[in-house]
Design a protein around this motif. Structure first.
Motif, PDB file in Angstrom:
ATOM      1  N   THR A  69      76.010  -8.331 -52.969  1.00  0.00           N
ATOM      2  CA  THR A  69      76.008  -8.559 -51.522  1.00  0.00           C
ATOM      3  C   THR A  69      74.843  -9.432 -51.017  1.00  0.00           C
ATOM      4  O   THR A  69      75.044 -10.520 -49.886  1.00  0.00           O
ATOM      5  CB  THR A  69      74.881  -7.139 -50.600  1.00  0.00           C
ATOM      6  N   LEU A  70      74.091 -11.121 -52.090  1.00  0.00           N
ATOM      7  CA  LEU A  70      73.468 -11.798 -52.329  1.00  0.00           C
ATOM      8  C   LEU A  70      74.681 -12.974 -51.065  1.00  0.00           C
ATOM      9  O   LEU A  70      76.142 -12.671 -51.433  1.00  0.00           O
ATOM     10  CB  LEU A  70      72.757 -12.363 -53.176  1.00  0.00           C
ATOM     11  N   GLU A  71      74.182 -13.928 -50.632  1.00  0.00           N
ATOM     12  CA  GLU A  71      75.221 -14.711 -50.147  1.00  0.00           C
ATOM     13  C   GLU A  71      75.287 -15.663 -50.762  1.00  0.00           C
ATOM     14  O   GLU A  71      73.846 -16.646 -50.625  1.00  0.00           O
ATOM     15  CB  GLU A  71      75.130 -15.135 -48.418  1.00  0.00           C
ATOM     16  N   PRO A  72      75.992 -16.803 -51.582  1.00  0.00           N
ATOM     17  CA  PRO A  72      75.940 -17.446 -52.261  1.00  0.00           C
ATOM     18  C   PRO A  72      75.770 -19.386 -51.510  1.00  0.00           C
ATOM     19  O   PRO A  72      76.622 -18.902 -50.339  1.00  0.00           O
ATOM     20  CB  PRO A  72      77.501 -18.217 -53.575  1.00  0.00           C
ATOM     21  N   TYR A  73      75.424 -20.560 -51.853  1.00  0.00           N
ATOM     22  CA  TYR A  73      75.118 -21.943 -51.063  1.00  0.00           C
ATOM     23  C   TYR A  73      76.556 -22.596 -51.133  1.00  0.00           C
ATOM     24  O   TYR A  73      77.178 -22.662 -50.001  1.00  0.00           O
ATOM     25  CB  TYR A  73      73.920 -22.454 -51.733  1.00  0.00           C
ATOM     26  N   LEU A  74      77.482 -21.626 -51.664  1.00  0.00           N
ATOM     27  CA  LEU A  74      78.702 -22.096 -51.588  1.00  0.00           C
ATOM     28  C   LEU A  74      79.864 -21.263 -52.558  1.00  0.00           C
ATOM     29  O   LEU A  74      79.262 -20.396 -53.602  1.00  0.00           O
ATOM     30  CB  LEU A  74      79.218 -23.369 -52.770  1.00  0.00           C
ATOM     31  N   ILE A  75      80.653 -21.414 -52.054  1.00  0.00           N
ATOM     32  CA  ILE A  75      81.775 -20.047 -52.493  1.00  0.00           C
ATOM     33  C   ILE A  75      83.227 -21.364 -53.428  1.00  0.00           C
ATOM     34  O   ILE A  75      83.278 -22.149 -53.283  1.00  0.00           O
ATOM     35  CB  ILE A  75      82.493 -19.254 -51.488  1.00  0.00           C
ATOM     36  N   ARG A  76      83.805 -20.702 -53.991  1.00  0.00           N
ATOM     37  CA  ARG A  76      85.021 -21.308 -54.981  1.00  0.00           C
ATOM     38  C   ARG A  76      85.957 -22.239 -54.439  1.00  0.00           C
ATOM     39  O   ARG A  76      86.219 -22.092 -53.424  1.00  0.00           O
ATOM     40  CB  ARG A  76      85.700 -20.135 -55.934  1.00  0.00           C
ATOM     41  N   ASN A  77      86.073 -23.598 -54.900  1.00  0.00           N
ATOM     42  CA  ASN A  77      86.877 -24.575 -54.045  1.00  0.00           C
ATOM     43  C   ASN A  77      85.931 -25.094 -52.981  1.00  0.00           C
ATOM     44  O   ASN A  77      86.446 -25.930 -52.574  1.00  0.00           O
ATOM     45  CB  ASN A  77      88.069 -24.216 -53.715  1.00  0.00           C
ATOM     46  N   GLY A  78      84.444 -24.648 -52.802  1.00  0.00           N
ATOM     47  CA  GLY A  78      83.420 -24.950 -51.570  1.00  0.00           C
ATOM     48  C   GLY A  78      82.895 -26.192 -52.565  1.00  0.00           C
ATOM     49  O   GLY A  78      82.917 -27.021 -52.932  1.00  0.00           O
ATOM     50  N   TYR A  79      81.829 -26.855 -51.764  1.00  0.00           N
ATOM     51  CA  TYR A  79      80.937 -27.805 -51.813  1.00  0.00           C
ATOM     52  C   TYR A  79      79.228 -27.495 -51.143  1.00  0.00           C
ATOM     53  O   TYR A  79      78.963 -27.010 -50.482  1.00  0.00           O
ATOM     54  CB  TYR A  79      81.328 -29.277 -51.075  1.00  0.00           C
ATOM     55  N   GLY A  80      78.518 -28.141 -52.365  1.00  0.00           N
ATOM     56  CA  GLY A  80      76.716 -27.568 -51.621  1.00  0.00           C
ATOM     57  C   GLY A  80      76.339 -28.553 -51.842  1.00  0.00           C
ATOM     58  O   GLY A  80      76.537 -29.185 -53.126  1.00  0.00           O
ATOM     59  N   PHE A  81      74.973 -28.283 -52.065  1.00  0.00           N
ATOM     60  CA  PHE A  81      73.723 -29.229 -52.165  1.00  0.00           C
ATOM     61  C   PHE A  81      73.430 -28.707 -53.190  1.00  0.00           C
ATOM     62  O   PHE A  81      71.774 -28.009 -52.491  1.00  0.00           O
ATOM     63  CB  PHE A  81      73.301 -29.690 -51.472  1.00  0.00           C
ATOM     64  N   LEU A  82      73.305 -28.346 -54.605  1.00  0.00           N
ATOM     65  CA  LEU A  82      72.199 -27.810 -55.254  1.00  0.00           C
ATOM     66  C   LEU A  82      70.761 -28.149 -56.195  1.00  0.00           C
ATOM     67  O   LEU A  82      71.499 -29.228 -56.511  1.00  0.00           O
ATOM     68  CB  LEU A  82      73.350 -26.720 -55.527  1.00  0.00           C
ATOM     69  N   GLU A  96      69.011 -34.275 -63.883  1.00  0.00           N
ATOM     70  CA  GLU A  96      68.165 -33.812 -63.739  1.00  0.00           C
ATOM     71  C   GLU A  96      67.144 -32.117 -63.453  1.00  0.00           C
ATOM     72  O   GLU A  96      67.459 -32.039 -62.212  1.00  0.00           O
ATOM     73  CB  GLU A  96      66.802 -35.276 -63.634  1.00  0.00           C
ATOM     74  N   GLU A  97      66.217 -32.043 -64.271  1.00  0.00           N
ATOM     75  CA  GLU A  97      65.834 -30.890 -63.510  1.00  0.00           C
ATOM     76  C   GLU A  97      65.227 -30.738 -62.497  1.00  0.00           C
ATOM     77  O   GLU A  97      64.353 -31.776 -62.155  1.00  0.00           O
ATOM     78  CB  GLU A  97      65.132 -30.384 -64.690  1.00  0.00           C
ATOM     79  N   GLY A  98      64.640 -29.844 -61.752  1.00  0.00           N
ATOM     80  CA  GLY A  98      64.052 -30.672 -60.102  1.00  0.00           C
ATOM     81  C   GLY A  98      64.752 -31.150 -59.118  1.00  0.00           C
ATOM     82  O   GLY A  98      64.370 -31.094 -58.124  1.00  0.00           O
ATOM     83  N   LYS A  99      66.285 -32.036 -59.134  1.00  0.00           N
ATOM     84  CA  LYS A  99      66.466 -32.790 -58.462  1.00  0.00           C
ATOM     85  C   LYS A  99      67.834 -32.048 -57.981  1.00  0.00           C
ATOM     86  O   LYS A  99      68.350 -31.131 -58.570  1.00  0.00           O
ATOM     87  CB  LYS A  99      66.928 -33.986 -58.865  1.00  0.00           C
ATOM     88  N   SER A 100      68.232 -32.802 -56.954  1.00  0.00           N
ATOM     89  CA  SER A 100      69.596 -31.113 -56.111  1.00  0.00           C
ATOM     90  C   SER A 100      70.536 -32.955 -56.047  1.00  0.00           C
ATOM     91  O   SER A 100      70.782 -34.532 -56.148  1.00  0.00           O
ATOM     92  CB  SER A 100      69.395 -31.165 -54.868  1.00  0.00           C
ATOM     93  N   TYR A 101      71.969 -32.061 -56.223  1.00  0.00           N
ATOM     94  CA  TYR A 101      72.963 -32.701 -56.305  1.00  0.00           C
ATOM     95  C   TYR A 101      73.666 -32.385 -55.088  1.00  0.00           C
ATOM     96  O   TYR A 101      74.300 -31.472 -55.382  1.00  0.00           O
ATOM     97  CB  TYR A 101      73.727 -33.316 -57.860  1.00  0.00           C
TER      98      TYR A 101
END
Length: 279
Positions: free
Chosen positions: A63-76, A108-113
């Motif tokens: 029931t957790l809500e991911p930051y993006l779903i399949r075929n979607g885009y996100g800043f992680l 790199e660890e700690g950075k977002s993409y």
């Protein structure tokens, strides 16, 4: 059919010591672990859950809500770099793997993409990729000019900012159309400005033409109220000053205050604009 990497509405089949088993009506079942089971569940009730593979590569529901779903885009954000690639936090217990081959630049660890999530047809695993160009295609683009769209800012270019339109198309916001600070990963509202013959799409961060006047004028009214009914701006003000204060172009500003003046909501004087008391 249960779709991995997406939300599914499934029926509660039975409870067990480890959780609920949910089904799709076609004979496929998936476990919802106890930690996600709601207190008020009932057998045969419908439940909306997100389905993916757990750490043992087994289909599982949450029931957790991911930051993006399949075929979607996100800043992680990268939480770990391992021998196979980078692991990104996407809001679930198991992190999203971006293999080295799917990294546009070494992560790199700690950075977002900005990344895309897709189902790898060889491994049948949900996988991330920052090689966005191969997933974005403007073929079939049919959104009319001035359509409001959702944007995800992808990267800065010499011309402006590349954006992902409605998690599907690629567009560009030209630098001279940006009147407020933006950065990679921002989610914004935008408006289709131009669709070129080569299917390149120009996007504006403000409505175009007549549609622009109402939100722009209302924004100026709000700013006036915040500043005790006065702004030291007028039609001879420096465009950069208008941009800093209102995040508007001078052209948009002049049109909006013209409308407000005709509606008798403001007065325009040599030192600036004043909010009329009746407004």
């Amino acid at each position: 059919m249960i779709e991995l990497g997406n939300y599914n509405t499934l029926k509660v089949l039975r409870g067990t010591s480890i959780g609920l088993f949910l089904g799709d009506g076609e004979g496929t079942e998936v476990l919802l672990p106890n930690k996600y089971v709601p207190e008020d569940f009932q057998i045969d009730m419908d439940m909306k859950v997100f389905c993916y593979l757990d750490n043992n590569e087994r289909p599982i529901a949450t029931t957790l809500e991911p930051y993006l779903i399949r075929n979607g885009y996100g800043f992680l954000k990268v939480v770990q770099v391992g021998s196979y690639g980078a692991f990104l936090d996407w809001g679930l217990e198991k992190h999203l793997l971006v293999p080295f081959r799917e990294q546009a630049t070494r992560m790199e660890e700690g950075k977002s993409y900005v990344v895309h999530c897709y189902l790898d047809q060889e491994t049948y695993r949900l996988t991330g990729s920052s090689r966005l160009k191969r997933f974005l295609n403007n073929e079939g683009f049919d959104l009319p000019v001035n359509t409001e769209v959702d944007l995800l800012v992808g990267r800065k270019t010499p011309l402006g900012w590349e954006v992902i339109i409605n998690d599907q198309y690629k567009g560009l916001v030209f630098e001279n159309d940006v009147y407020k600070p933006i950065t990679v990963g921002n989610r914004l509202k935008g408006y289709i400005k131009t669709v070129r013959s080569d299917l390149k799409v120009d996007v504006s961060l403000q409505p175009i033409g007549a549609k622009m006047l109402e939100p722009t004028a209302n924004g100026i009214l709000e700013k006036l109220r915040e500043h005790n009914g006065f702004l030291g701006l007028h039609d001879k003000s420096d465009p950069e000053e208008i941009k800093r204060t209102l995040h508007l172009s001078k052209k948009a500003f002049k049109k909006a205050i013209g409308t407000l003046y005709k509606e008798r909501k403001i007065s325009i004087k040599e030192d600036g604009i004043y909010l009329l008391e009746s407004t």
